[in-house]
Design a protein around this motif. Structure first.
Motif, PDB file in Angstrom:
ATOM      1  N   ALA A 201      -9.876 -15.147  -9.728  1.00 23.83           N
ATOM      2  CA  ALA A 201     -10.557 -14.072  -8.996  1.00 23.83           C
ATOM      3  C   ALA A 201      -9.602 -12.930  -8.676  1.00 23.83           C
ATOM      4  O   ALA A 201      -8.459 -13.167  -8.295  1.00 23.83           O
ATOM      5  CB  ALA A 201     -11.132 -14.633  -7.701  1.00 23.83           C
TER       6      ALA A 201
ATOM      7  N   THR B 285     -11.211 -12.005  -4.408  1.00 29.19           N
ATOM      8  CA  THR B 285     -10.904 -13.057  -3.434  1.00 29.19           C
ATOM      9  C   THR B 285      -9.424 -13.058  -3.078  1.00 29.19           C
ATOM     10  O   THR B 285      -9.040 -13.165  -1.909  1.00 29.19           O
ATOM     11  CB  THR B 285     -11.272 -14.447  -3.997  1.00 29.19           C
ATOM     12  OG1 THR B 285     -12.619 -14.408  -4.482  1.00 29.19           O
ATOM     13  CG2 THR B 285     -11.158 -15.527  -2.942  1.00 29.19           C
TER      14      THR B 285
ATOM     15  N   CYS C   9     -19.020 -15.122 -13.307  1.00 30.59           N
ATOM     16  CA  CYS C   9     -19.589 -14.997 -11.958  1.00 30.59           C
ATOM     17  C   CYS C   9     -20.888 -15.801 -11.842  1.00 30.59           C
ATOM     18  O   CYS C   9     -20.895 -16.996 -12.052  1.00 30.59           O
ATOM     19  CB  CYS C   9     -19.776 -13.522 -11.598  1.00 30.59           C
ATOM     20  SG  CYS C   9     -19.782 -13.236  -9.815  1.00 30.59           S
TER      21      CYS C   9
ATOM     22  N   ASN D  60     -17.520 -19.179 -11.090  1.00 32.02           N
ATOM     23  CA  ASN D  60     -17.089 -19.172  -9.696  1.00 32.02           C
ATOM     24  C   ASN D  60     -16.534 -20.529  -9.307  1.00 32.02           C
ATOM     25  O   ASN D  60     -16.861 -21.560  -9.902  1.00 32.02           O
ATOM     26  CB  ASN D  60     -18.258 -18.800  -8.774  1.00 32.02           C
ATOM     27  CG  ASN D  60     -18.663 -17.348  -8.920  1.00 32.02           C
ATOM     28  OD1 ASN D  60     -17.920 -16.542  -9.465  1.00 32.02           O
ATOM     29  ND2 ASN D  60     -19.847 -17.019  -8.441  1.00 32.02           N
TER      30      ASN D  60
ATOM     31  N   CYS E   7     -15.092 -15.638  -8.840  1.00 33.67           N
ATOM     32  CA  CYS E   7     -14.968 -15.588  -7.377  1.00 33.67           C
ATOM     33  C   CYS E   7     -14.441 -16.901  -6.796  1.00 33.67           C
ATOM     34  O   CYS E   7     -14.889 -17.987  -7.149  1.00 33.67           O
ATOM     35  CB  CYS E   7     -16.326 -15.276  -6.749  1.00 33.67           C
ATOM     36  SG  CYS E   7     -17.109 -13.799  -7.390  1.00 33.67           S
TER      37      CYS E   7
ATOM     38  N   ARG F  73     -18.069  -8.056  -7.616  1.00 33.16           N
ATOM     39  CA  ARG F  73     -17.363  -9.276  -7.967  1.00 33.16           C
ATOM     40  C   ARG F  73     -16.214  -9.475  -7.005  1.00 33.16           C
ATOM     41  O   ARG F  73     -15.458  -8.571  -6.723  1.00 33.16           O
ATOM     42  CB  ARG F  73     -16.798  -9.170  -9.390  1.00 33.16           C
ATOM     43  CG  ARG F  73     -16.184 -10.488  -9.843  1.00 33.16           C
ATOM     44  CD  ARG F  73     -15.379 -10.308 -11.088  1.00 33.16           C
ATOM     45  NE  ARG F  73     -14.138  -9.604 -10.758  1.00 33.16           N
ATOM     46  CZ  ARG F  73     -13.246  -9.268 -11.663  1.00 33.16           C
ATOM     47  NH1 ARG F  73     -13.451  -9.502 -12.928  1.00 33.16           N
ATOM     48  NH2 ARG F  73     -12.135  -8.643 -11.317  1.00 33.16           N
ATOM     49  N   SER F  74     -16.100 -10.684  -6.486  1.00 33.24           N
ATOM     50  CA  SER F  74     -14.956 -10.943  -5.606  1.00 33.24           C
ATOM     51  C   SER F  74     -14.370 -12.293  -5.948  1.00 33.24           C
ATOM     52  O   SER F  74     -14.044 -13.054  -5.105  1.00 33.24           O
ATOM     53  CB  SER F  74     -15.363 -10.853  -4.149  1.00 33.24           C
ATOM     54  OG  SER F  74     -16.448 -11.699  -3.879  1.00 33.24           O
TER      55      SER F  74
END
Length: 337
Positions: A23, A26, A215, A243, A282, A336-337
């Motif tokens: 990520a 994040t 994601c 993720n 993420c 997106r994180s």
């Protein structure tokens, strides 16, 4: 005239399966990025932090690092009054990643991250196809100038937007890959089924180097999408960048349930299901990525997993699969994180 083989294709031929990074968002939040702040501005404000993130991923074993440019189009950057800095922010981001890759002591691919514009294309919204192409050209020119190896089009929901970004990459003279985010009843928000990902841009330039998913919702769900994609075309080079487990809200914070052992198992299942480029999205930290590297290095082939196997080993699906039909209500796209 000899045509140069793209570094991504060459490394894939050498290694068979590649590990992409984890990520961006994040990990930048953990470094002090505030909610609502544009990560791309950090390329100029805090280049040492972006360098550290890339270096940590390389140290964890990543073969591919993505530039910090997910929101690097003028449409995203105008929200931060930086739409006139598209070229410089993308070029700087690619230069930071390139510098880390070049001193890695092994081949590391720099993938220029190209996320959605955040705008809806006509007739659903005001963005014309031509304007979308122009915005992506502007971004990809910056990425190319900074030394990116490939345009990495990601987290897309609209086939038309994928095509616009692919066309931009070809105009600039860069090879490209693309991934959809299958987060709405197993399809993208705009209704694209995983099995149909292959055909979206085959006629643009020489076609994509690889396609896939990133994601979405949880790790089980993206493996379900992967089964659909590799069943539809077993010869395709498929990317899966899931993720870290399942996102859960704890107060105002998003927490991801995936442990390093779980993400290692996800990597094994992804390989058994036919993915050739495997990474995390993420919530995926360098610790998770190191466990995935070890899992791929010590990999022993297993049978192609069933959905039941995935659920048993990784956890329940958060969504209906794309083949179950009923569409969930469209949710607002989140960064997106």
């Amino acid at each position: 005239m000899t045509v140069a083989i793209n570094p991504l294709t060459k490394l894939l031929a050498e290694k068979g399966v590649l590990l992409a990074d984890g990520a961006t968002g994040t990990n930048l939040f953990a470094m002090g990025l505030e909610a609502g702040e544009a990560p791309e501005l950090w390329n100029e404000q805090h280049p040492e932090r972006i360098t550290k993130l890339h270096q940590d991923f390389v140290d964890a074993g990543a073969d591919i690092i993505l530039t910090n440019t997910f929101g690097g189009t003028r449409h995203r950057l105008k929200l931060h009054h930086a739409q006139d800095r598209v070229h410089s922010l993308n070029k700087t981001a690619a230069e930071i990643a390139r510098a880390v890759a070049d001193k890695a002591g092994r081949k590391v691919i720099v993938a220029g991250s190209v996320g959605p514009t955040g705008e809806l294309l006509m007739p659903l919204g005001a963005l014309t196809y031509e304007d979308a192409v122009a915005a992506f050209v502007e971004q990809i020119e910056g990425l190319q100038a900074g030394g990116a190896d490939v345009a990495w089009i990601e987290t897309m929901s609209s086939p038309e937007e994928i095509r616009a970004a692919a066309e931009a990459a070809v105009k600039v003279g860069m090879p490209y890959t693309y991934t959809g985010s299958f987060d709405t009843a197993g399809k993208t928000m705009m209704g694209l089924h995983p099995k149909d990902i292959h055909a979206v841009a085959t006629d643009i330039g020489e076609g994509p180097l690889a396609v896939g998913a990133n994601c979405g919702v949880g790790a089980s769900d993206i493996l379900s999408s992967l089964l659909d994609m590799t069943e539809a075309d077993s010869a395709a080079i498929v990317i899966v960048k899931g993720n870290c487990g399942i996102p859960e809200y704890r107060g105002a914070e998003i927490y991801y349930s995936g442990t390093p052992p779980l993400m290692a198992d996800y990597a094994r299942l992804a390989r058994d299901a036919g993915a050739k480029i495997i990474g995390g999205c993420c919530g995926t930290s360098c610790g998770h990525l190191a466990a995935m590297r070890e899992a791929l290095d010590s990999y022993e082939p297993g049978p192609r997993p069933t959905l039941e196997t995935i659920v048993e080993r990784i956890g329940p699906l958060r969504n209906k699969t794309a083949n179950e039909g009923a569409a969930a209500p469209a949710r607002e796209r989140r960064r997106r994180s």
